[in-house]
Write a protein that holds these residues in place. Structure first.
Motif, PDB file in Angstrom:
ATOM      1  N   TYR A   1       9.885   1.216  -0.535  1.00 31.25           N
ATOM      2  CA  TYR A   1      10.347   1.302   1.004  1.00 31.25           C
ATOM      3  C   TYR A   1      11.898   1.254   0.556  1.00 31.25           C
TER       4      TYR A   1
ATOM      5  N   PHE B   1      10.349   4.796   3.472  1.00 28.86           N
ATOM      6  CA  PHE B   1       9.295   5.147   2.641  1.00 28.86           C
ATOM      7  C   PHE B   1      10.265   5.509   1.455  1.00 28.86           C
TER       8      PHE B   1
ATOM      9  N   TYR C   1       4.410   5.935  -3.794  1.00 26.76           N
ATOM     10  CA  TYR C   1       3.342   5.183  -3.868  1.00 26.76           C
ATOM     11  C   TYR C   1       2.765   4.812  -4.880  1.00 26.76           C
TER      12      TYR C   1
ATOM     13  N   ASP D   1       2.716   9.201  -5.367  1.00 30.51           N
ATOM     14  CA  ASP D   1       2.969  10.313  -4.271  1.00 30.51           C
ATOM     15  C   ASP D   1       4.493   9.717  -4.444  1.00 30.51           C
TER      16      ASP D   1
ATOM     17  N   LEU E   1      12.690  -2.487  -0.288  1.00 32.43           N
ATOM     18  CA  LEU E   1      11.246  -3.837  -0.501  1.00 32.43           C
ATOM     19  C   LEU E   1      10.585  -3.069  -0.855  1.00 32.43           C
TER      20      LEU E   1
ATOM     21  N   SER F   1      -4.280   3.289   1.422  1.00 33.37           N
ATOM     22  CA  SER F   1      -3.025   3.332   2.322  1.00 33.37           C
ATOM     23  C   SER F   1      -3.024   3.265   3.942  1.00 33.37           C
ATOM     24  N   LEU F   2      -4.838   3.332   4.270  1.00 30.35           N
ATOM     25  CA  LEU F   2      -4.976   2.948   5.738  1.00 30.35           C
ATOM     26  C   LEU F   2      -5.139   1.327   5.839  1.00 30.35           C
ATOM     27  N   ASN F   3      -5.121   0.659   4.563  1.00 30.38           N
ATOM     28  CA  ASN F   3      -5.186  -1.187   4.406  1.00 30.38           C
ATOM     29  C   ASN F   3      -3.936  -1.359   4.982  1.00 30.38           C
ATOM     30  N   GLU F   4      -4.112  -2.431   5.329  1.00 29.18           N
ATOM     31  CA  GLU F   4      -2.868  -3.405   6.027  1.00 29.18           C
ATOM     32  C   GLU F   4      -2.145  -3.665   4.555  1.00 29.18           C
ATOM     33  N   GLN F   5      -0.163  -2.939   4.833  1.00 28.37           N
ATOM     34  CA  GLN F   5       0.560  -3.335   3.803  1.00 28.37           C
ATOM     35  C   GLN F   5       1.369  -5.096   3.817  1.00 28.37           C
ATOM     36  N   PHE F   6       1.441  -5.469   3.008  1.00 33.43           N
ATOM     37  CA  PHE F   6       2.188  -6.839   2.681  1.00 33.43           C
ATOM     38  C   PHE F   6       3.802  -6.001   2.300  1.00 33.43           C
ATOM     39  N   PHE F   7       4.060  -6.565   2.499  1.00 35.20           N
ATOM     40  CA  PHE F   7       5.575  -7.131   1.991  1.00 35.20           C
ATOM     41  C   PHE F   7       6.624  -7.486   1.565  1.00 35.20           C
ATOM     42  N   GLY F   8       7.582  -7.838   0.092  1.00 33.31           N
ATOM     43  CA  GLY F   8       7.731  -8.935  -0.952  1.00 33.31           C
ATOM     44  C   GLY F   8       9.193  -8.751   0.175  1.00 33.31           C
TER      45      GLY F   8
ATOM     46  N   GLN G   1       1.108  -1.394  12.145  1.00 33.52           N
ATOM     47  CA  GLN G   1       1.573  -2.681  12.436  1.00 33.52           C
ATOM     48  C   GLN G   1       1.966  -2.905  12.376  1.00 33.52           C
TER      49      GLN G   1
ATOM     50  N   TYR H   1      -2.490  -5.753  12.386  1.00 35.70           N
ATOM     51  CA  TYR H   1      -3.242  -4.621  11.826  1.00 35.70           C
ATOM     52  C   TYR H   1      -3.380  -4.201  12.799  1.00 35.70           C
TER      53      TYR H   1
END
Lengths: 114, 110
Positions: free
Chosen positions: A35, A45, A48, A56, A91, A99-106, B33, B48
């Motif tokens: 992102y 975005f 992916y 994507d 980012l 992509s349904l799961n929780e995303q964690f960012f740097g 989120q 979440y």
């Protein structure tokens, strides 16, 4: 590692130069996202990756932007012939499969194009 | 694609006060989120919560998926709560991205 890591943390470049930004996702996460955050556009975005599937690329703003993910882990975002409007914080995020799961960012890479 | 709107855009609180931040989204979601962006720019995961209610200390969140909104509650606010709060959603219609709202800028004063 414990979290998503990105390097460099800051990058200053001259207009027209190419830059490479690196992302190392959380171990075990197969999904990886790029992102960017800029003043005028907010958080948007870019691209992916999921496993060995075709990425994507629907968010890439121009053909000067490309990304690859080697070995299903580390990813590199490349911007060719940088323009001043490319200045932003880039980012990277990762998640468990899909992509349904929780995303964690740097922590991001702050890119400044002079 | 899905639209995500947050309100209020700015909020100033006295330490100890409670607040509610709202996130409206235009379509069904299967990922939602809440994040806190700290002064160094790091996005910290708060919740979440594509549906239901969750609590974590002084923070709680509720998503009413059928009515297409989510709320973030901050109780007994502290100066360290200052920063920007983002809501982000993935539309159930497909696509792989999170669409972010424009955020709520919170400042907690002594």
């Amino acid at each position: 590692g414990a979290g998503v890591s990105q390097s460099p943390s800051n990058k200053v470049t001259e207009k027209g130069k190419d830059v490479e930004l690196r992302c190392d996702p959380i171990s075990g996460h197969t999904a990886l996202y790029w992102y960017r955050q800029s003043l005028g556009q907010g958080l948007e975005f870019l691209i992916y990756f999921q496993g060995n599937s075709a990425p994507d690329k629907s968010g890439l703003p121009s053909d000067r932007f490309s990304a690859e993910r080697t070995g299903g882990s580390v990813s590199t975002l490349t911007i060719q012939r940088t323009q001043q409007e490319d200045s932003a914080v880039y980012l990277c995020a990762s998640s468990l499969v899909g992509s349904l799961n929780e995303q964690f960012f740097g922590p991001g890479t702050r890119l400044t194009v002079l | 694609g899905i639209q995500v709107e947050q309100s209020p855009p700015d909020l100033i609180l006295q330490e100890g006060a409670n607040s509610t931040l709202r996130c409206n989204f235009s379509d069904s979601v299967n990922n939602l989120q809440w994040f806190h962006q700290n002064p160094w720019g790091q996005l910290i995961n708060l919740f979440y919560i594509p549906s239901g209610t969750k609590q974590n200390g002084r923070l709680s969140a509720t998503t009413v998926a059928t009515e297409r909104y989510s709320l973030l509650y901050i109780s007994s606010s502290q100066t360290t709560d200052s920063g920007v709060y983002f809501c982000a959603a993935r539309g159930a219609g497909g696509g792989n991205k999170l669409t972010f709202g424009t955020g709520t800028q919170l400042k907690v004063e002594l």
